[in-house]
Design an enzyme around this catalytic site. Structure first.
Site, short mmCIF file in Angstrom:
data_model
loop_
_atom_site.label_atom_id
_atom_site.label_comp_id
_atom_site.label_asym_id
_atom_site.label_seq_id
_atom_site.Cartn_x
_atom_site.Cartn_y
_atom_site.Cartn_z
N CYS A 123 0.88 -1.17 0.00
CA CYS A 123 0.00 0.00 0.00
C CYS A 123 0.92 1.22 0.00
O CYS A 123 2.13 1.09 -0.17
CB CYS A 123 -0.95 0.00 1.19
N GLN A 124 0.38 2.40 0.19
CA GLN A 124 1.21 3.60 0.06
C GLN A 124 2.01 3.92 1.32
O GLN A 124 3.14 4.36 1.25
CB GLN A 124 0.35 4.81 -0.32
#
Length: 217
Positions: A148-149
């Site tokens: 994910c980020q």
């Protein structure tokens, strides 16, 4: 004897700790009688699920190249469209919330006027079909690198997939924002570490320069 497993992840951006996997399975609580002469305890067999590996980007690249891990991108649609790892599979943990009840409408409006405007973030909700969608694409024996980020969503996704029987899971600590250009072959208009940036924050530096110039003048 009870066996306890603990994994943690930290996101510098949000300053939050996630602690997961303090589990005891297949075990009944010990029973102790009030009378010492009749004291007895039940036997207890404890089990623990496999631990998630939290690794840096270089180790993640090695797992993909040498150990056959598949990249599972769980970010929302907008971040994925900006940049993603080539050949990765996309199953979002959060999806855009298009519900139209009055409470959701109010929250969506507030979100769009702040987070949506300044950070370019969509108004989302937890994907109720996340685990099922992953199971439809992968077997529990699959080796998955969840990305994910910022690292928080991947930790939550890893915990959810562990409950579904997945055993070989790794996550990049602090997410794709820490991945240096060129580490992975990527697709998109921006670098992987910048895929979470949108909205007014992307031009705040330019705005500051203009305002500073005006004030000086």
């Amino acid at each position: 004897m009870a066996v306890v497993g603990l994994s943690t992840a930290f996101s510098p951006l949000r300053g939050s700790w996630i602690a997961v996997r303090i589990r005891q399975q297949g075990c009944k609580p010990a029973r102790v009688s009030l009378s010492p002469s009749r004291r007895r305890r039940t036997s207890c067999a404890a089990a623990i699920r496999a631990e998630v590996s939290f690794i840096d980007a270089d180790e993640a690249k090695r797992l993909v190249a040498e150990e056959g891990y598949t990249v599972l991108d769980i970010r929302d649609r907008t971040q994925r469209e900006r940049a993603y790892i080539k050949s990765s599979t996309h199953v979002p943990l959060f999806i855009e919330n298009q519900d139209n009840d009055i409470g959701t409408i109010v929250k969506r409006q507030l979100h769009n006027n702040f987070a949506g405007l300044f950070f370019g973030l969509p108004f989302t909700k937890l994907n109720p079909d996340f685990a099922k969608a992953v199971k439809d694409k992968f077997s529990p024996e699959s080796k998955l690198l969840i990305v994910c980020q910022e690292g928080l969503r991947s930790a939550a996704a890893a915990d959810a997939l562990e409950r579904e029987g997945f055993q070989n899971i790794a996550c990049i600590t602090s997410g794709l924002q820490t991945v240096k250009p060129g580490t992975f072959e990527s697709v998109g208009k921006s670098e992987l570490q910048n895929a979470g940036k949108a909205g007014l924050v992307t031009i705040q530096g330019k705005i500051s320069v203009v305002l500073g110039t005006v004030l000086i003048s």
